[in-house]
Design an enzyme around this catalytic site. Structure first.
Site, PDB file in Angstrom:
ATOM      1  N   ASP A  60       6.275   7.347   4.861  1.00  0.00           N
ATOM      2  CA  ASP A  60       5.335   7.195   3.741  1.00  0.00           C
ATOM      3  C   ASP A  60       5.842   7.896   2.483  1.00  0.00           C
ATOM      4  OD1 ASP A  60       2.972   6.206   2.618  1.00  0.00           O
ATOM      5  OD2 ASP A  60       1.866   8.051   3.061  1.00  0.00           O
ATOM      6  N   ASN A 101      -1.378  -3.208   5.240  1.00  0.00           N
ATOM      7  CA  ASN A 101      -0.524  -3.282   4.043  1.00  0.00           C
ATOM      8  C   ASN A 101      -0.535  -4.667   3.374  1.00  0.00           C
ATOM      9  OD1 ASN A 101       1.891  -0.908   5.367  1.00  0.00           O
ATOM     10  ND2 ASN A 101       0.258  -0.545   3.875  1.00  0.00           N
TER      11      ASN A 101
END
Ligand code: IPE
Ligand code: IPE
Ligand code: MG
Length: 229
Positions: free
Chosen positions: A16, A64
């Site tokens: 991330d 996502n």
């Protein structure tokens, strides 16, 4: 036998912080994804050399899809590019690649690259590299239970585990999240019941071998009790 005492057999990484990394440099988020993809092989090699036997990388979650189309396309092309170059770069006759996740909605060219890579590496046994794409832990559990019910199999902890994408892999011992957030974001939620968690503020494109090594050192000092004393 692991090279170093108390080396985790399976490390999973939530890669991330790509978008914020780029934004902090005044660049579009997509630049962060391209840079992030460039960091993968270095970390795979380091895991391999450290005696880790299984590495799972979270690349794209079922959530996502909410991102702008341009960003999704950039992530998918970076992945496709990674798979197309895999055999000539990291694989070396040692690393078996698997992709974990729901494949139905992935672009055709990405799917082909994945299938080629999986086929080319299927006989390699020294190390498992697993890339989670269109992966969601809740979706994975629901699919697993549905498939067990459809064949009339008993629902047990073991039968569910054997119906997950990770059926052939050990549970993760250590989950690392880069980028500063302290959550799992739907990653390996069934498998991580007793995983050790490690969070670092370092963004994925900046995550180095030294950062990885700090996480492994931290893991060595953990006292895993699994509910015992
Ligand atoms: C991780 O980086 C990559 C994916 C989720 C695909 P992000 O894109 O989430 O980066 P941040 O968290 O917004 O900085
Ligand atoms: C998790 O990161 C997914 C990947 C790293 C692929 P996100 O950036 O999507 O997670 P949230 O939205 O911060 O929970
Ligand atoms: Mg993020």
């Amino acid at each position: 036998m692991n090279k170093i005492y108390n080396t985790p057999l399976h490390v999973a990484i939530i890669m991330d912080g790509n978008g914020r990394w780029a934004k902090n440099k005044g660049k579009p988020r997509c630049v962060g994804h391209v840079e992030g993809a460039k960091n993968v092989n270095k970390i795979v090699s380091f895991a391999f050399d450290s005696g880790v036997k299984n590495l799972t990388l979270y690349a794209f979650s079922t959530e996502n899809w909410q991102r702008p189309q341009e960003e999704i396309s950039t992530i998918f092309s970076a992945l496709e590019n990674y798979f197309n170059n895999f055999a000539s770069s990291t694989a070396n006759g040692k690393i078996r690649l698997r992709v974990l996740g729901e494949r139905n909605n992935l672009p055709k060219t990405l799917l082909t690259a994945i299938e080629n890579c999986e086929n080319q590496t299927k006989d390699f046994t020294q190390f498992n590299l697993n890339i989670a794409i269109n992966y969601g832990g809740r979706q994975e559990i629901v699919s697993a239970v549905k498939s067990l019910i459809s064949v009339g199999e008993e629902i047990t902890e073991e039968s569910i585990a054997n119906a997950l994408y990770t059926a052939e892999l050990p549970n993760p011992d250590l989950i690392i999240r880069t980028g500063g957030e302290k959550r799992l974001s739907n990653f390996l939620i069934y498998q991580s019941a007793y995983a050790e968690l490690y969070f670092t503020d370092v963004s994925w494109p900046d995550f180095t071998e030294e950062d990885f090594s700090l996480a492994l050192k931290d893991y060595k000092n953990r006292n895993r009790r699994y509910g015992g004393v």
